[in-house]
Write a protein that holds these residues in place. Structure first.
Motif, PDB file in Angstrom:
ATOM      1  N   ILE A 110       0.848  -1.182   0.000  1.00  0.00           N
ATOM      2  CA  ILE A 110       0.000   0.000   0.000  1.00  0.00           C
ATOM      3  C   ILE A 110       0.885   1.233   0.000  1.00  0.00           C
ATOM      4  CG2 ILE A 110      -1.943  -1.103   1.170  1.00  0.00           C
ATOM      5  CD1 ILE A 110      -1.082   0.255   3.737  1.00  0.00           C
ATOM      6  N   ARG A 111       0.290   2.357  -0.288  1.00  0.00           N
ATOM      7  CA  ARG A 111       1.065   3.595  -0.354  1.00  0.00           C
ATOM      8  C   ARG A 111       1.213   4.278   0.990  1.00  0.00           C
ATOM      9  NH1 ARG A 111      -0.102   6.429  -6.026  1.00  0.00           N
ATOM     10  NH2 ARG A 111      -0.375   4.532  -7.209  1.00  0.00           N
ATOM     11  N   ARG A 112       0.256   4.051   1.891  1.00  0.00           N
ATOM     12  CA  ARG A 112       0.280   4.722   3.195  1.00  0.00           C
ATOM     13  C   ARG A 112      -0.006   3.722   4.308  1.00  0.00           C
ATOM     14  NH1 ARG A 112      -2.709   7.071  -0.127  1.00  0.00           N
ATOM     15  NH2 ARG A 112      -2.227   9.012  -1.111  1.00  0.00           N
ATOM     16  N   ALA A 113       0.430   4.064   5.495  1.00  0.00           N
ATOM     17  CA  ALA A 113       0.156   3.233   6.664  1.00  0.00           C
ATOM     18  C   ALA A 113      -1.332   3.297   7.005  1.00  0.00           C
ATOM     19  CB  ALA A 113       0.977   3.728   7.849  1.00  0.00           C
ATOM     20  N   LEU A 114      -1.802   2.282   7.687  1.00  0.00           N
ATOM     21  CA  LEU A 114      -3.208   2.189   8.072  1.00  0.00           C
ATOM     22  C   LEU A 114      -3.660   3.392   8.897  1.00  0.00           C
ATOM     23  CD1 LEU A 114      -5.741   0.376   8.098  1.00  0.00           C
ATOM     24  CD2 LEU A 114      -4.842  -0.652  10.186  1.00  0.00           C
ATOM     25  N   VAL A 115      -2.792   3.921   9.733  1.00  0.00           N
ATOM     26  CA  VAL A 115      -3.183   5.027  10.610  1.00  0.00           C
ATOM     27  C   VAL A 115      -3.560   6.289   9.843  1.00  0.00           C
ATOM     28  CG1 VAL A 115      -1.849   4.160  12.558  1.00  0.00           C
ATOM     29  CG2 VAL A 115      -0.803   5.785  10.984  1.00  0.00           C
ATOM     30  N   VAL A 116      -3.171   6.392   8.594  1.00  0.00           N
ATOM     31  CA  VAL A 116      -3.523   7.554   7.776  1.00  0.00           C
ATOM     32  C   VAL A 116      -4.999   7.507   7.383  1.00  0.00           C
ATOM     33  CG1 VAL A 116      -3.055   8.717   5.586  1.00  0.00           C
ATOM     34  CG2 VAL A 116      -1.185   7.756   6.908  1.00  0.00           C
ATOM     35  N   HIS A 117      -5.558   6.327   7.321  1.00  0.00           N
ATOM     36  CA  HIS A 117      -6.958   6.135   6.934  1.00  0.00           C
ATOM     37  C   HIS A 117      -7.791   6.056   8.212  1.00  0.00           C
ATOM     38  CE1 HIS A 117      -5.542   5.370   2.879  1.00  0.00           C
ATOM     39  NE2 HIS A 117      -4.632   4.583   3.411  1.00  0.00           N
ATOM     40  N   GLN A 118      -8.268   7.206   8.669  1.00  0.00           N
ATOM     41  CA  GLN A 118      -8.901   7.304   9.980  1.00  0.00           C
ATOM     42  C   GLN A 118     -10.028   6.298  10.223  1.00  0.00           C
ATOM     43  OE1 GLN A 118      -7.978   8.979  12.775  1.00  0.00           O
ATOM     44  NE2 GLN A 118      -6.124   9.171  11.551  1.00  0.00           N
ATOM     45  N   PRO A 119     -10.979   6.118   9.314  1.00  0.00           N
ATOM     46  CA  PRO A 119     -12.040   5.142   9.600  1.00  0.00           C
ATOM     47  C   PRO A 119     -11.504   3.710   9.766  1.00  0.00           C
ATOM     48  CG  PRO A 119     -12.729   6.614   7.852  1.00  0.00           C
ATOM     49  CD  PRO A 119     -11.272   6.880   8.091  1.00  0.00           C
ATOM     50  N   LEU A 120     -10.546   3.314   8.942  1.00  0.00           N
ATOM     51  CA  LEU A 120      -9.986   1.964   9.061  1.00  0.00           C
ATOM     52  C   LEU A 120      -9.146   1.818  10.325  1.00  0.00           C
ATOM     53  CD1 LEU A 120      -8.938   1.270   5.374  1.00  0.00           C
ATOM     54  CD2 LEU A 120     -10.870   0.305   6.629  1.00  0.00           C
ATOM     55  N   TRP A 121      -8.394   2.842  10.678  1.00  0.00           N
ATOM     56  CA  TRP A 121      -7.578   2.800  11.882  1.00  0.00           C
ATOM     57  C   TRP A 121      -8.477   2.741  13.129  1.00  0.00           C
ATOM     58  CZ3 TRP A 121      -3.872   1.109  14.354  1.00  0.00           C
ATOM     59  CH2 TRP A 121      -3.326   1.714  15.477  1.00  0.00           C
ATOM     60  N   ALA A 122      -9.569   3.505  13.111  1.00  0.00           N
ATOM     61  CA  ALA A 122     -10.515   3.468  14.230  1.00  0.00           C
ATOM     62  C   ALA A 122     -11.133   2.068  14.361  1.00  0.00           C
ATOM     63  CB  ALA A 122     -11.605   4.516  14.032  1.00  0.00           C
ATOM     64  N   TYR A 123     -11.520   1.478  13.253  1.00  0.00           N
ATOM     65  CA  TYR A 123     -12.103   0.136  13.266  1.00  0.00           C
ATOM     66  C   TYR A 123     -11.081  -0.889  13.768  1.00  0.00           C
ATOM     67  CZ  TYR A 123     -14.535  -4.027  11.608  1.00  0.00           C
ATOM     68  OH  TYR A 123     -15.149  -5.246  11.533  1.00  0.00           O
ATOM     69  N   THR A 124      -9.832  -0.744  13.364  1.00  0.00           N
ATOM     70  CA  THR A 124      -8.771  -1.643  13.816  1.00  0.00           C
ATOM     71  C   THR A 124      -8.624  -1.570  15.334  1.00  0.00           C
ATOM     72  OG1 THR A 124      -7.596  -1.403  11.728  1.00  0.00           O
ATOM     73  CG2 THR A 124      -6.308  -2.168  13.608  1.00  0.00           C
ATOM     74  N   ARG A 125      -8.655  -0.362  15.890  1.00  0.00           N
ATOM     75  CA  ARG A 125      -8.539  -0.220  17.351  1.00  0.00           C
ATOM     76  C   ARG A 125      -9.729  -0.857  18.047  1.00  0.00           C
ATOM     77  NH1 ARG A 125      -6.753   5.479  16.285  1.00  0.00           N
ATOM     78  NH2 ARG A 125      -8.922   5.901  16.698  1.00  0.00           N
ATOM     79  N   ASP A 126     -10.929  -0.695  17.490  1.00  0.00           N
ATOM     80  CA  ASP A 126     -12.102  -1.353  18.083  1.00  0.00           C
ATOM     81  C   ASP A 126     -11.965  -2.871  18.034  1.00  0.00           C
ATOM     82  OD1 ASP A 126     -13.359   0.976  18.830  1.00  0.00           O
ATOM     83  OD2 ASP A 126     -14.764   1.001  17.145  1.00  0.00           O
ATOM     84  N   LEU A 127     -11.511  -3.395  16.907  1.00  0.00           N
ATOM     85  CA  LEU A 127     -11.314  -4.848  16.806  1.00  0.00           C
ATOM     86  C   LEU A 127     -10.281  -5.334  17.818  1.00  0.00           C
ATOM     87  CD1 LEU A 127     -11.231  -5.563  12.966  1.00  0.00           C
ATOM     88  CD2 LEU A 127     -12.982  -6.253  14.613  1.00  0.00           C
ATOM     89  N   HIS A 128      -9.205  -4.575  17.982  1.00  0.00           N
ATOM     90  CA  HIS A 128      -8.144  -4.975  18.905  1.00  0.00           C
ATOM     91  C   HIS A 128      -8.646  -5.053  20.347  1.00  0.00           C
ATOM     92  CE1 HIS A 128      -4.399  -4.545  21.277  1.00  0.00           C
ATOM     93  NE2 HIS A 128      -3.964  -5.383  20.358  1.00  0.00           N
ATOM     94  N   ARG A 129      -9.664  -4.255  20.689  1.00  0.00           N
ATOM     95  CA  ARG A 129     -10.217  -4.280  22.039  1.00  0.00           C
ATOM     96  C   ARG A 129     -11.155  -5.460  22.279  1.00  0.00           C
ATOM     97  NH1 ARG A 129      -9.627   0.580  21.085  1.00  0.00           N
ATOM     98  NH2 ARG A 129     -10.908   2.321  21.375  1.00  0.00           N
ATOM     99  N   HIS A 130     -11.559  -6.141  21.235  1.00  0.00           N
ATOM    100  CA  HIS A 130     -12.495  -7.262  21.387  1.00  0.00           C
ATOM    101  C   HIS A 130     -11.834  -8.354  22.225  1.00  0.00           C
ATOM    102  CE1 HIS A 130     -15.040 -10.654  20.374  1.00  0.00           C
ATOM    103  NE2 HIS A 130     -15.939  -9.769  19.982  1.00  0.00           N
TER     104      HIS A 130
END
Length: 78
Positions: A10-30
């Motif tokens: 990919i061209r950018r890190a996941l944290v640059v894509h705010q909605p995907l990064w937010a979803y990733t953090r929610d998944l990590h808390r599961h």
């Protein structure tokens, strides 16, 4: 070298894509997902386990991301 640069996928890190990064953090808390994620192991495997991609097996020091930070997904939804 960043993880996304290492695999050149990919061209950018996941944290640059705010909605995907937010979803990733929610998944990590599961509670069923969090115990299965060992970021140190993932980094060591990705960088040292593929000598054809990283012959020196150099491990990046960072970046460090806060997976426990509030996701704020409710603000991202229209």
């Amino acid at each position: 070298m960043s993880r996304h640069g290492h695999f050149k996928c990919i061209r950018r890190a996941l944290v640059v894509h705010q909605p995907l990064w937010a979803y990733t953090r929610d998944l990590h808390r599961h509670p069923a997902i969090r115990p299965t994620v060992d970021l140190g192991h993932i980094k060591r495997h990705d960088y040292a386990g593929h000598p054809w991609l990283n012959p020196s097996r150099a491990l990046p020091v960072g970046p460090e991301f806060d997976f426990d930070a509030p996701s704020g997904r409710e603000r991202l939804m229209p």
